[in-house]
Design a protein around this motif. Structure first.
Motif, PDB file in Angstrom:
ATOM      1  N   ASN A   1       0.820  -1.221   0.000  1.00  0.00           N
ATOM      2  CA  ASN A   1       0.000   0.000   0.000  1.00  0.00           C
ATOM      3  C   ASN A   1       0.853   1.270   0.000  1.00  0.00           C
ATOM      4  O   ASN A   1       0.330   2.365   0.209  1.00  0.00           O
ATOM      5  N   GLY A   2       2.148   1.119  -0.222  1.00  0.00           N
ATOM      6  CA  GLY A   2       3.031   2.273  -0.334  1.00  0.00           C
ATOM      7  C   GLY A   2       3.775   2.628   0.931  1.00  0.00           C
ATOM      8  O   GLY A   2       4.741   3.393   0.893  1.00  0.00           O
ATOM      9  N   LEU A   3       3.343   2.093   2.081  1.00  0.00           N
ATOM     10  CA  LEU A   3       4.043   2.379   3.324  1.00  0.00           C
ATOM     11  C   LEU A   3       5.419   1.721   3.335  1.00  0.00           C
ATOM     12  O   LEU A   3       5.657   0.724   2.653  1.00  0.00           O
ATOM     13  N   VAL A   4       6.303   2.300   4.126  1.00  0.00           N
ATOM     14  CA  VAL A   4       7.639   1.748   4.304  1.00  0.00           C
ATOM     15  C   VAL A   4       7.873   1.514   5.791  1.00  0.00           C
ATOM     16  O   VAL A   4       7.613   2.400   6.614  1.00  0.00           O
TER      17      VAL A   4
ATOM     18  N   SER B   1       6.640  11.821   4.827  1.00  0.00           N
ATOM     19  CA  SER B   1       6.208  13.030   5.519  1.00  0.00           C
ATOM     20  C   SER B   1       5.557  12.725   6.863  1.00  0.00           C
ATOM     21  O   SER B   1       5.467  13.605   7.721  1.00  0.00           O
ATOM     22  N   LYS B   2       5.071  11.507   7.035  1.00  0.00           N
ATOM     23  CA  LYS B   2       4.462  11.100   8.297  1.00  0.00           C
ATOM     24  C   LYS B   2       5.025   9.759   8.723  1.00  0.00           C
ATOM     25  O   LYS B   2       5.462   8.961   7.893  1.00  0.00           O
TER      26      LYS B   2
ATOM     27  N   ARG C   1      -2.750   3.654   3.694  1.00  0.00           N
ATOM     28  CA  ARG C   1      -1.510   4.271   3.202  1.00  0.00           C
ATOM     29  C   ARG C   1      -1.222   5.630   3.822  1.00  0.00           C
ATOM     30  O   ARG C   1      -0.121   6.162   3.672  1.00  0.00           O
ATOM     31  N   ASN C   2      -2.194   6.188   4.547  1.00  0.00           N
ATOM     32  CA  ASN C   2      -1.984   7.442   5.278  1.00  0.00           C
ATOM     33  C   ASN C   2      -1.785   7.225   6.770  1.00  0.00           C
ATOM     34  O   ASN C   2      -1.822   8.169   7.552  1.00  0.00           O
TER      35      ASN C   2
END
Length: 641
Positions: free
Chosen positions: A323-326, A356-357, A387-388
């Motif tokens: 989902n794009g997270l690292v 950024s977060k 993803r946020n």
């Protein structure tokens, strides 16, 4: 048991270093004030939601399977059911009321998938797929069967090929080699003549020559390399190089002299000199790099396209999620010895794709769920983040340790040590509970104790006995024999002192004798290898008495020990090619033993009397050779004869 534990501890102490308590770091978020305020509001909303969802109990008590909601898929509500027949466990399926629907004829049976098929293992140890009537739709001729992306991948060691089937069990295609999963409609194939990515029609959609790595497709792109351990780059589903479009025009290169990685621009000019022992292609303007020259002192950080560190190189590992997270592993001191597998158990923080977060360093386990959500475990609860980094509203919060993947609209995966199927509210629909029907209303329920993020122990607990006091005594005895002795092994004090521990067991009942055979694997991170151990427990469920080998023979028989010692010593000397450390063995009333249908075995742990490669060594003595010494009127013999 004392000798057993002493041998375990001695092996671990060989590899032990100083015991330093390891402290975790914390990253300060870089989002703007208004974003932080919005996130705080969302966090409060998510915390409030915890009171409204079904939080499943993850304590030591067996999970109670609730009545399923009606959704027209009755097959998925069938529960794997196990009972003892002829001294071994066989598996079938029962409905939620306990009525047998598919007779126990399998060596293993997994919960049904939403599509109505289940993976089973037959009496020959081969795997296949059955429907809800118990009929094979894929014959049991496979060594491994896995499910992903709506297909079943079946692999056989004989011939080293895989067949792919759809959710109805219909054959789709065959390919040479092994693959554990399909992602976004593509499966990796490492066959020499057809190396690359195969699509859902069985066609070689992307040919990949050479011996470089091939990654899974995530959001339509995959990381690949042309050579083994060579520089990587992203491709799309047509095999096109995406360096210019997704990697900011910066291509990884490898300095042949130093073996380190750096980055060049489109003109081949060096933009970031080769200084990294490991690196990823740029994505979203950032790359993850390792500045350590020594594999056991990994130091990962994040750089921007100028080579400047956004996050300093002081982390023990990383994972890019679908989902794009690292995920980045906890910070480690520059001079700390860092076993490469410590990252798997370390505390981790999650970052958004643009960094950024971030979260705090609170997650021990972080896995892919789907393209929108990641599954995380914080040491107490399992839940899902988008993803946020917001908690996902339509997925549950679960008490305990879990790792799930989607099965259509269901959740499937390991939950507190057991393969489990949940609905989206968190209710257990089906579970490979490990519970075994011993007969007479007695059930051996499987318990899994999570000792640390790196250690768990499985053991049975009896229920259904008429004499509750006797039942409690037997269960306390099992805990004393199978759990408590190993708790001290489960160290978890940072990279310099962490031990991975895993155990399982098999059991059976013959007349009144409960026979438990426990296997345990212990690995001190950073050691050359781990060690396997075995522990057998024999309990008379009519009396609660635990039997030892001395109880099998007449009390006044002193010759039996010399006879047994001579017998196993002869076997040892007849197999000198194994390379034993000893040239004789002494069997005593404290020796570890296992009962078989027609013999008794005496076993020794790995590295105890032979090298690691020899494994757990066992010597069997037929009952016929020692029958005159057996106390056939004794309680032990009569408990199972």
């Amino acid at each position: 048991m004392n000798r057993f534990i002493r041998s375990l501890i001695c092996i671990l102490l060989i590899f032990a270093l100083s015991l330093n308590l390891f402290a975790c770091g914390r990253i300060v978020e870089t989002s703007e004030d208004d974003e932080m305020e919005e996130e705080e509001t969302r966090s409060k909303e998510n915390n409030t939601r915890k009171d409204d969802v079904n939080i499943i109990n993850g304590d030591d008590d067996p999970v109670v399977v609730p009545d399923p909601a009606e959704d027209g898929q009755e097959a998925i509500f069938l529960q794997p059911y196990a009972r003892v027949e002829d001294g071994r466990i066989v598996y079938g399926y029962a409905d939620p009321s306990g009525n047998i629907v598919i007779e126990p004829v399998f060596l293993d049976a997994q919960p049904f998938f939403k599509c109505g098929l289940a993976i089973v293992t037959d009496v020959n140890g081969k795997m296949g797929l059955i429907d809800k009537t118990g009929k094979y739709v894929v014959d049991p001729e496979w060594n491994d069967v896995s499910y992903s992306d709506g297909v079943f991948i079946c692999y056989t060691y004989d011939g080293r090929y895989s067949n792919v089937y759809d959710e109805k069990g219909t054959f789709l295609f065959m390919f040479n080699g092994y693959a554990s999963k399909m992602t976004e409609g593509y499966v990796q194939c490492y066959d020499r003549d057809n190396r690359g990515y195969i699509d859902m029609n069985g066609n070689l959609a992307i040919r990949r020559d050479g011996d470089g790595a091939m990654g899974d497709f995530v959001d339509g792109i995959a990381a690949v390399a042309d050579k083994y351990l060579g520089p990587a780059y992203f491709i799309d589903k047509n095999g096109n190089d995406l360096t210019n479009s997704v990697s900011s025009g910066l291509r990884m290169y490898k300095d042949e002299e130093s073996g380190l990685f750096g980055y060049k621009n489109e003109k081949g000019e060096i933009v970031i000199p080769a200084a990294f022992s490991d690196a990823t292609p740029f994505l979203n303007g950032y790359a993850i790099v390792n500045v350590s020259e020594d594999y056991y002192y990994m130091k990962y950080g994040v750089i921007d396209t100028s080579g400047k560190f956004l996050l300093e190189p002081e982390h023990c590992g990383y994972t890019r999620l679908s989902n794009g997270l690292v995920a980045l592993g906890e910070k480690v001191s520059a001079d700390v010895f860092l076993p490469y597998d410590y990252y798997s158990f370390s505390r981790k923080a999650l970052f958004t794709s643009d960094f950024s977060k971030s979260t705090d360093w609170i997650y021990y386990d972080v896995t892919d769920f789907d393209s929108e959500n990641a599954c995380v475990y914080d040491g107490e609860n399992t839940y899902f983040l988008d993803r946020n980094l917001y908690s996902t509203g339509d997925l549950p919060i679960l008490r305990g340790k879990g790792s799930f993947y989607p099965d259509n609209d269901l959740l499937r995966g390991e939950y507190n040590g057991k393969l489990t199927v949940l609905d989206r509210k968190g209710a257990v629909i089906s579970q490979a509970s490990g519970n075994v029907d011993l007969g007479g209303g007695i059930v051996a329920g499987k318990q899994v104790k999570i000792l640390t993020p790196a250690a768990k122990i499985a053991y049975p607990a009896l229920t259904g006995m008429k004499d509750k006091s006797l039942q409690d005594r037997i269960n306390s005895l099992i805990v004393d024999e199978m759990l408590k002795p190993y708790e001290q092994l489960a160290t978890f004090y940072g990279p310099e002192d962490t031990t991975y521990v895993d155990s399982d067991y098999s059991l059976s009942r013959k007349k009144d004798l409960l026979m438990i055979d426990q296997s345990l694997y212990s690995y001190y991170l950073g050691a050359a290898h781990g060690n396997g151990f075995r522990n057998t427990v024999y309990i008379d469920i009519a009396t609660g008495v635990q039997y030892g080998i001395k109880d099998l023979f007449r009390e006044d028989d002193r010759e039996i020990w010399n006879l047994l010692s001579a017998r196993v010593t002869a076997d040892l000397r007849a197999n000198e090619e194994i390379g034993y450390f000893v040239d004789s063995l002494e069997i005593t009333p404290d020796s570890f033993f296992a009962l078989y249908e027609d013999s008794i075995g005496f076993y020794y742990g790995q590295d105890e009397i032979a090298g690691y490669a020899a494994g757990i060594v066992e010597f069997k003595v037929p009952f016929s050779e020692i029958y005159d010494h057996i106390d056939t009127e004794g309680a032990f013999w009569k408990s199972f004869n």
